[in-house]
Design a protein around this motif. Sequence first.
Motif, PDB file in Angstrom:
ATOM      1  N   LYS A  85       0.830  -1.205   0.000  1.00 27.74           N
ATOM      2  CA  LYS A  85       0.000   0.000   0.000  1.00 27.74           C
ATOM      3  C   LYS A  85       0.862   1.252   0.000  1.00 27.74           C
ATOM      4  O   LYS A  85       0.599   2.216  -0.741  1.00 27.74           O
ATOM      5  CB  LYS A  85      -0.907  -0.018   1.229  1.00 27.74           C
ATOM      6  N   ALA A  86       1.902   1.259   0.830  1.00 29.98           N
ATOM      7  CA  ALA A  86       2.797   2.417   0.896  1.00 29.98           C
ATOM      8  C   ALA A  86       3.537   2.609  -0.426  1.00 29.98           C
ATOM      9  O   ALA A  86       3.707   3.745  -0.891  1.00 29.98           O
ATOM     10  CB  ALA A  86       3.796   2.257   2.040  1.00 29.98           C
ATOM     11  N   ARG A  87       3.974   1.517  -1.050  1.00 30.19           N
ATOM     12  CA  ARG A  87       4.643   1.627  -2.351  1.00 30.19           C
ATOM     13  C   ARG A  87       3.711   2.250  -3.381  1.00 30.19           C
ATOM     14  O   ARG A  87       4.123   3.086  -4.199  1.00 30.19           O
ATOM     15  CB  ARG A  87       5.132   0.264  -2.824  1.00 30.19           C
ATOM     16  N   ALA A  88       2.457   1.853  -3.355  1.00 30.29           N
ATOM     17  CA  ALA A  88       1.489   2.414  -4.295  1.00 30.29           C
ATOM     18  C   ALA A  88       1.304   3.912  -4.054  1.00 30.29           C
ATOM     19  O   ALA A  88       1.167   4.698  -5.003  1.00 30.29           O
ATOM     20  CB  ALA A  88       0.157   1.678  -4.169  1.00 30.29           C
ATOM     21  N   GLU A  89       1.311   4.317  -2.783  1.00 27.33           N
ATOM     22  CA  GLU A  89       1.180   5.741  -2.479  1.00 27.33           C
ATOM     23  C   GLU A  89       2.394   6.523  -2.966  1.00 27.33           C
ATOM     24  O   GLU A  89       2.253   7.628  -3.520  1.00 27.33           O
ATOM     25  CB  GLU A  89       0.999   5.917  -0.970  1.00 27.33           C
ATOM     26  N   VAL A  90       3.583   5.964  -2.783  1.00 28.96           N
ATOM     27  CA  VAL A  90       4.792   6.628  -3.267  1.00 28.96           C
ATOM     28  C   VAL A  90       4.770   6.717  -4.787  1.00 28.96           C
ATOM     29  O   VAL A  90       5.118   7.759  -5.372  1.00 28.96           O
ATOM     30  CB  VAL A  90       6.054   5.895  -2.780  1.00 28.96           C
ATOM     31  N   ASP A  91       4.352   5.644  -5.451  1.00 24.71           N
ATOM     32  CA  ASP A  91       4.261   5.666  -6.914  1.00 24.71           C
ATOM     33  C   ASP A  91       3.305   6.763  -7.382  1.00 24.71           C
ATOM     34  O   ASP A  91       3.556   7.447  -8.384  1.00 24.71           O
ATOM     35  CB  ASP A  91       3.796   4.308  -7.437  1.00 24.71           C
ATOM     36  N   ASN A  92       2.206   6.933  -6.662  1.00 23.51           N
ATOM     37  CA  ASN A  92       1.252   7.975  -7.017  1.00 23.51           C
ATOM     38  C   ASN A  92       1.869   9.361  -6.851  1.00 23.51           C
ATOM     39  O   ASN A  92       1.680  10.249  -7.695  1.00 23.51           O
ATOM     40  CB  ASN A  92      -0.001   7.851  -6.154  1.00 23.51           C
ATOM     41  N   LEU A  93       2.608   9.543  -5.764  1.00 25.29           N
ATOM     42  CA  LEU A  93       3.286  10.825  -5.563  1.00 25.29           C
ATOM     43  C   LEU A  93       4.299  11.095  -6.673  1.00 25.29           C
ATOM     44  O   LEU A  93       4.435  12.242  -7.130  1.00 25.29           O
ATOM     45  CB  LEU A  93       3.975  10.829  -4.200  1.00 25.29           C
ATOM     46  N   LEU A  94       5.017  10.069  -7.101  1.00 28.65           N
ATOM     47  CA  LEU A  94       5.972  10.236  -8.197  1.00 28.65           C
ATOM     48  C   LEU A  94       5.268  10.610  -9.496  1.00 28.65           C
ATOM     49  O   LEU A  94       5.747  11.462 -10.260  1.00 28.65           O
ATOM     50  CB  LEU A  94       6.799   8.965  -8.377  1.00 28.65           C
ATOM     51  N   ARG A  95       4.133   9.962  -9.770  1.00 21.29           N
ATOM     52  CA  ARG A  95       3.387  10.289 -10.998  1.00 21.29           C
ATOM     53  C   ARG A  95       2.907  11.738 -10.972  1.00 21.29           C
ATOM     54  O   ARG A  95       2.976  12.440 -11.986  1.00 21.29           O
ATOM     55  CB  ARG A  95       2.195   9.345 -11.159  1.00 21.29           C
ATOM     56  N   ARG A  96       2.451  12.180  -9.836  1.00 19.68           N
ATOM     57  CA  ARG A  96       2.003  13.567  -9.709  1.00 19.68           C
ATOM     58  C   ARG A  96       3.180  14.540  -9.840  1.00 19.68           C
ATOM     59  O   ARG A  96       3.064  15.579 -10.499  1.00 19.68           O
ATOM     60  CB  ARG A  96       1.287  13.769  -8.382  1.00 19.68           C
TER      61      ARG A  96
END
Length: 311
Positions: free
Chosen positions: A287-298
Motif C-alpha cells: 500500500k505504501a509503495r502504491a502511495e509513493v508511486d502515485n506521488l511520483l506520478r504527480r
Amino acid sequence: MPLLTADAKGVFPIAPTPFLADGSVDNASIDSMMDFYATCSTGLTVLGQLGEAPKLDHAESLSIAERVIKRAGNLPVIVGVSAPGFASMRALTRDVMDLGAAGVMIAPPNTLRTDDQIVNYYRQAVEAIGADVPFVLQDYPLTFSVQMTPGVIRRIVNDLPSCVMLKHEDWPGLEKISTLRKFEQEGMRRISILCGNNGLFLDYEMQRGADGANTGYCFPDMLADVVNLSQAGKWDEAHDLFDAHLPLLRYEQQPGAGLAVRKYIMMRRGIIACDAQRRPAAPLSEKARAEVDNLLRRLAKRDPRAAAAIR
C-alpha cells in the motif's frame, strides 16, 4: 582531500548505505550512488543517522568510508562518528581522517539536559578526537531529545574552533538561523549552516541565511537547484520548484518510514540496485509503495526527473 571549513556551501547529501537483499553491503551501488552524487553535490555525508551506521561494525564502517572517499574525487566527505563512548568515536575519527575524510559529524547523546552539559560534552569530544579535526555540530532535537538554544551553539562555536558547521534540524527553527546570523554580526565566529530535516523548510531556511542542505531527500538534485536559485536571488523560482516536491518531501519525512521511502525511490531512479535495509528494518508495505508511486506520478507533471522513476 582538503579539510572542511566554515565556508562550506551547497548540498551535502546524507548518503544511505546500500545493502543487498541478504543484508550485505552493496559496493556496486555505493559506486553508482557516488557517481550520481557527483552530478549535483558539493560534498557528502556518510554513516549518518539514516545511513544505518549503528547496524555496521567498525570494519564495515571503515570499508564504506574508504570506498566513498576514493570515489568522491574532489568532493569533501563528512563521516558520522557519533558513538556511546569517546573511545570508539576517537578510533573511527582517526581512521577516517587518515583515509582522507574532510571532517566528522557528532550528534549529542540523549542524556544531555542543560546547556553546561551540552557544552562540556562537545569539549570532551574535541579532546577525544583531536582539535585538528573539523567537526559538524548536529542539532536534531526531534531524534536526539537534546534542545540546543542559539546561546549554547554560540558557546560551542566560540570555545571550539574546530566546530565549522551546524547541521540545523530544529523545527520550528527559522528564528534560530536568524539569531545565529545576528550573533555573527555581533562578533561570533561565522560557521556554515547546512539544513537537514529532509529539506522540509529549505526554501525559507535559505532566505534566513542558511548556506545549503545536508539531508538525504531522494531528489538531492532538486535540493541543489533550490539552493542555487536561492543563492542567485531567484526566490520565486526556488519556491515553485520546492513546492512541487513538498508532498513527496512530507511523505518521506515520516519517522520510522522515511528511509524505506528514500531507498525505494532511489532504487526506482536507478541510483542504487536494491532498497533493502539491514535488520532490524521496517520495509514498505505494498500500500505504501502504491502511495509513493502515485506521488511520483504527480510530481512528474511538474518535474521531469520524477518521470524516470515511474517507467
